[in-house]
Design a protein around this motif. Structure first.
Motif, PDB file in Angstrom:
ATOM      1  N   PRO A   1     -57.045   9.968 -17.311  1.00 16.85           N
ATOM      2  CA  PRO A   1     -55.848   9.860 -17.535  1.00 16.85           C
ATOM      3  C   PRO A   1     -55.204   9.716 -18.963  1.00 16.85           C
ATOM      4  O   PRO A   1     -56.127   9.757 -19.818  1.00 16.85           O
ATOM      5  CB  PRO A   1     -55.462   8.637 -16.781  1.00 16.85           C
ATOM      6  N   GLY A   2     -53.898   9.985 -18.920  1.00 13.59           N
ATOM      7  CA  GLY A   2     -53.530   9.926 -20.419  1.00 13.59           C
ATOM      8  C   GLY A   2     -52.001  10.498 -20.279  1.00 13.59           C
ATOM      9  O   GLY A   2     -51.297  10.780 -19.273  1.00 13.59           O
ATOM     10  N   SER A   3     -51.324  10.865 -21.463  1.00 12.66           N
ATOM     11  CA  SER A   3     -50.104  11.661 -21.673  1.00 12.66           C
ATOM     12  C   SER A   3     -50.110  12.653 -20.712  1.00 12.66           C
ATOM     13  O   SER A   3     -50.831  13.656 -20.771  1.00 12.66           O
ATOM     14  CB  SER A   3     -49.873  11.784 -23.193  1.00 12.66           C
TER      15      SER A   3
ATOM     16  N   ASN B   1     -56.631   0.783 -26.962  1.00  7.24           N
ATOM     17  CA  ASN B   1     -55.629   0.603 -27.802  1.00  7.24           C
ATOM     18  C   ASN B   1     -54.502  -0.123 -27.120  1.00  7.24           C
ATOM     19  O   ASN B   1     -53.306  -0.087 -27.539  1.00  7.24           O
ATOM     20  CB  ASN B   1     -54.873   2.101 -27.942  1.00  7.24           C
ATOM     21  N   VAL B   2     -54.861  -0.988 -26.228  1.00  9.17           N
ATOM     22  CA  VAL B   2     -53.754  -2.225 -25.419  1.00  9.17           C
ATOM     23  C   VAL B   2     -53.183  -3.260 -26.233  1.00  9.17           C
ATOM     24  O   VAL B   2     -52.599  -4.064 -25.661  1.00  9.17           O
ATOM     25  CB  VAL B   2     -54.049  -2.171 -24.046  1.00  9.17           C
ATOM     26  N   PHE B   3     -54.286  -3.687 -27.224  1.00 12.35           N
ATOM     27  CA  PHE B   3     -54.225  -5.080 -27.520  1.00 12.35           C
ATOM     28  C   PHE B   3     -52.830  -5.613 -28.139  1.00 12.35           C
ATOM     29  O   PHE B   3     -52.324  -6.603 -27.770  1.00 12.35           O
ATOM     30  CB  PHE B   3     -55.412  -5.387 -28.368  1.00 12.35           C
TER      31      PHE B   3
ATOM     32  N   GLN C   1     -66.293   1.167 -11.915  1.00 11.35           N
ATOM     33  CA  GLN C   1     -65.128   1.272 -11.658  1.00 11.35           C
ATOM     34  C   GLN C   1     -64.255   2.510 -12.167  1.00 11.35           C
ATOM     35  O   GLN C   1     -64.150   2.793 -13.243  1.00 11.35           O
ATOM     36  CB  GLN C   1     -64.275  -0.065 -12.030  1.00 11.35           C
ATOM     37  N   PRO C   2     -63.999   3.510 -11.223  1.00 10.97           N
ATOM     38  CA  PRO C   2     -63.435   4.494 -11.569  1.00 10.97           C
ATOM     39  C   PRO C   2     -61.918   4.465 -12.083  1.00 10.97           C
ATOM     40  O   PRO C   2     -61.279   3.364 -11.991  1.00 10.97           O
ATOM     41  CB  PRO C   2     -63.290   5.576 -10.418  1.00 10.97           C
ATOM     42  N   PRO C   3     -61.251   5.306 -12.930  1.00 12.26           N
ATOM     43  CA  PRO C   3     -60.058   5.346 -13.648  1.00 12.26           C
ATOM     44  C   PRO C   3     -58.967   4.990 -12.664  1.00 12.26           C
ATOM     45  O   PRO C   3     -58.791   5.567 -11.534  1.00 12.26           O
ATOM     46  CB  PRO C   3     -59.796   6.681 -14.258  1.00 12.26           C
ATOM     47  N   ARG C   4     -57.964   3.725 -12.973  1.00 11.18           N
ATOM     48  CA  ARG C   4     -56.953   3.540 -12.169  1.00 11.18           C
ATOM     49  C   ARG C   4     -56.091   2.959 -12.973  1.00 11.18           C
ATOM     50  O   ARG C   4     -55.970   2.686 -14.355  1.00 11.18           O
ATOM     51  CB  ARG C   4     -57.527   2.462 -11.082  1.00 11.18           C
TER      52      ARG C   4
ATOM     53  N   MET D   1     -44.966   1.740 -19.614  1.00 14.95           N
ATOM     54  CA  MET D   1     -44.326   1.080 -18.201  1.00 14.95           C
ATOM     55  C   MET D   1     -45.031  -0.296 -17.842  1.00 14.95           C
ATOM     56  O   MET D   1     -45.167  -0.664 -16.707  1.00 14.95           O
ATOM     57  CB  MET D   1     -44.192   2.039 -17.204  1.00 14.95           C
ATOM     58  N   ASP D   2     -45.591  -1.026 -19.005  1.00 14.06           N
ATOM     59  CA  ASP D   2     -46.189  -2.435 -18.560  1.00 14.06           C
ATOM     60  C   ASP D   2     -47.290  -1.999 -17.674  1.00 14.06           C
ATOM     61  O   ASP D   2     -48.013  -3.130 -16.933  1.00 14.06           O
ATOM     62  CB  ASP D   2     -45.202  -3.387 -18.167  1.00 14.06           C
ATOM     63  N   GLU D   3     -48.383  -1.006 -17.885  1.00 15.46           N
ATOM     64  CA  GLU D   3     -49.513  -0.864 -17.216  1.00 15.46           C
ATOM     65  C   GLU D   3     -50.263  -0.141 -18.314  1.00 15.46           C
ATOM     66  O   GLU D   3     -50.252   0.307 -19.228  1.00 15.46           O
ATOM     67  CB  GLU D   3     -49.331   0.063 -16.130  1.00 15.46           C
ATOM     68  N   MET D   4     -51.660  -0.235 -17.566  1.00 17.63           N
ATOM     69  CA  MET D   4     -52.840   0.411 -18.592  1.00 17.63           C
ATOM     70  C   MET D   4     -53.656   1.119 -17.727  1.00 17.63           C
ATOM     71  O   MET D   4     -53.684   0.985 -16.364  1.00 17.63           O
ATOM     72  CB  MET D   4     -54.008  -1.000 -19.167  1.00 17.63           C
ATOM     73  N   TYR D   5     -54.529   2.332 -18.066  1.00 18.20           N
ATOM     74  CA  TYR D   5     -55.453   2.861 -17.271  1.00 18.20           C
ATOM     75  C   TYR D   5     -56.588   2.270 -17.624  1.00 18.20           C
ATOM     76  O   TYR D   5     -56.659   1.952 -18.845  1.00 18.20           O
ATOM     77  CB  TYR D   5     -55.399   4.395 -17.974  1.00 18.20           C
TER      78      TYR D   5
END
Length: 272
Positions: free
Chosen positions: A68-70, A188-190, A156-159, A135-139
């Motif tokens: 996932p990504g842009s 890159n979420v920190f 655990q697969p991408p979600r 949108m206040d979420e992470m992959y």
């Protein structure tokens, strides 16, 4: 082996040409991505192939991060990989060049592992790859890691995951003998979300998926038969919605304010 790797799933454009073998020094480019990627990607590919002295039809595979990504970045990478693969067919490569789609979060985890190896650090037992989905979420995805590298099959697969739910997700995905303290949190979420899981044990490491990481992963994935024909190379979106309604934005704003208030109350005496 002659490989071309494309990574456009974040705001950074990453392209590399090389063999993918351990110790191989690829020809590579890193620059602004996002909207600029569609304009600069093909010239960069042409330049790197020229530096390597390789023709498109001589490639063993085209590797791209499928997500996932842009959304825009994933479509760009997929379209360019398909177009180049078909273009090689027109240049005399019967059937075109095989295409290898690779999960973006696997490339992120591999880049984090590689950075630690270069620094002489022990590999973590597990890597949680965390990519900002906005949108206040992470992959998120979870990978086992050993002395010889990553297991490309995720624990655990991408979600999608809310930052505040990261600890619960880790507990569900980690093998029974492990704890979150055994897990490297990489991504890159920190800066955006780190405060929401600051109580979690485990090291943090800033990392992005790179084309060089795709090259390192490619030989094993190709040997496992993961390459596909160009028309079968598709993006992995995970999220099927890219915009919020006004009500959803207002709800998220209120929830963020509640979390911020709770955090302040936890560290500030009520009678201060």
């Amino acid at each position: 082996m002659r490989l071309l790797a494309i990574e456009t799933s974040t705001d950074t454009l990453s392209v590399a040409v090389g063999g993918g073998a351990q110790g191989d020094a690829p020809w590579q480019h890193t620059g602004p991505g996002a909207a600029q990627a569609s304009a600069t990607l093909l010239p960069v590919v042409q330049s790197l192939l020229a530096q390597a002295g390789w023709a498109l039809r001589e490639l063993d595979a085209l590797v791209f991060a499928r997500g996932p990504g842009s959304f825009t970045g994933l479509r760009t990478a997929c379209a360019v990989a398909q177009g180049l693969a078909y273009g090689a067919q027109g240049a005399g490569c019967e059937g075109g060049v095989p295409v290898l789609p690779v999960d973006t979060l696997l490339a992120l985890a591999e880049e984090a592992r590689h950075q630690r190896a270069l620094a002489g650090l022990e590999p973590p037992r597990v890597i949680a790859a965390l990519l900002d989905a906005r949108m206040d979420e992470m992959y998120v995805a979870l990978y086992a890691c050993g002395p010889l590298g990553l297991d490309p099959v995720p624990l655990q697969p991408p979600r999608l995951c809310a930052p505040a739910d990261l600890g619960e997700w880790l507990q569900q995905g980690l093998p029974q003998a492990l704890t979150p303290g055994d897990c490297l949190l990489a991504g890159n979420v920190f800066p955006s979300y780190g405060a929401q899981f600051s109580d979690l044990a485990g090291e943090r490491q800033t990392a992005l998926p790179t084309a060089a990481a795709l090259l390192r992963l490619a030989p094993a994935l190709l040997a496992a038969g993961q390459a596909v024909a160009a028309h079968e190379a598709l993006p992995l979106y995970v999220r099927d919605k890219v915009a919020q309604t006004t009500a959803e934005r207002e709800r998220l704003r209120r929830e963020q304010l509640v979390r911020l208030s709770a955090s302040v109350s936890a560290v500030t005496p009520l009678d201060a």
